[in-house]
Scaffold this active site. Structure first.
Site, PDB file in Angstrom:
ATOM      1  N   ARG A  20      -1.240   3.462   1.258  1.00 27.46           N
ATOM      2  CA  ARG A  20      -1.166   4.537   0.498  1.00 27.46           C
ATOM      3  C   ARG A  20      -1.265   4.051  -1.014  1.00 27.46           C
ATOM      4  NH1 ARG A  20       4.627   6.695   1.109  1.00 27.46           N
ATOM      5  NH2 ARG A  20       4.906   4.556   1.307  1.00 27.46           N
TER       6      ARG A  20
ATOM      7  N   ASN B 140       2.306   9.467   4.188  1.00 26.15           N
ATOM      8  CA  ASN B 140       2.514   9.218   5.551  1.00 26.15           C
ATOM      9  C   ASN B 140       3.145  10.268   6.542  1.00 26.15           C
ATOM     10  OD1 ASN B 140       2.082   6.419   5.130  1.00 26.15           O
ATOM     11  ND2 ASN B 140       4.220   5.942   4.847  1.00 26.15           N
TER      12      ASN B 140
END
Length: 107
Positions: A35, A53
């Protein structure tokens, strides 16, 4: 309303056509800073959107910006950060207006 549409078309012509994609990246992509890497790469390319996620172990992202930048990010997803092992990148068209200004990690 007409003036706004005309202005958006002119801006798109100047900046290149704006495009958005909703992307699911699978493989070993959680626990490897995917990320954060996505945020940094998106900012380098001038993209807006988000990354998060998913419960199934994948990472999902909405990326929006000039078509060339979106295409470049889609290609970069296949490599990912060091430690990632990407097995799939599935994308579908999305509405560019769904992406807020800037890029953020949402979950």
């Amino acid at each position: 309303m007409r003036q706004i549409c005309k202005q958006r078309r002119m801006e798109a012509a100047v900046q290149g056509e704006r495009k958005a994609m909703l992307v699911r990246i699978s493989g070993r992509v959680q626990g490897v800073s995917f990320r954060i890497w996505t945020l940094e790469e998106a900012e380098r390319l001038g993209l807006s959107g988000w990354v998060r996620n998913e419960a199934d172990g994948s990472v999902k992202a909405l990326i929006a910006g000039p078509e060339t930048a979106v295409s470049a990010m889609l290609a970069r997803f296949w490599k990912g950060p060091r430690g990632a092992s990407v097995s799939g990148v599935v994308s579908e068209s999305a509405d560019p207006d769904q992406a807020s200004a800037g890029f953020r990690i949402t979950g």
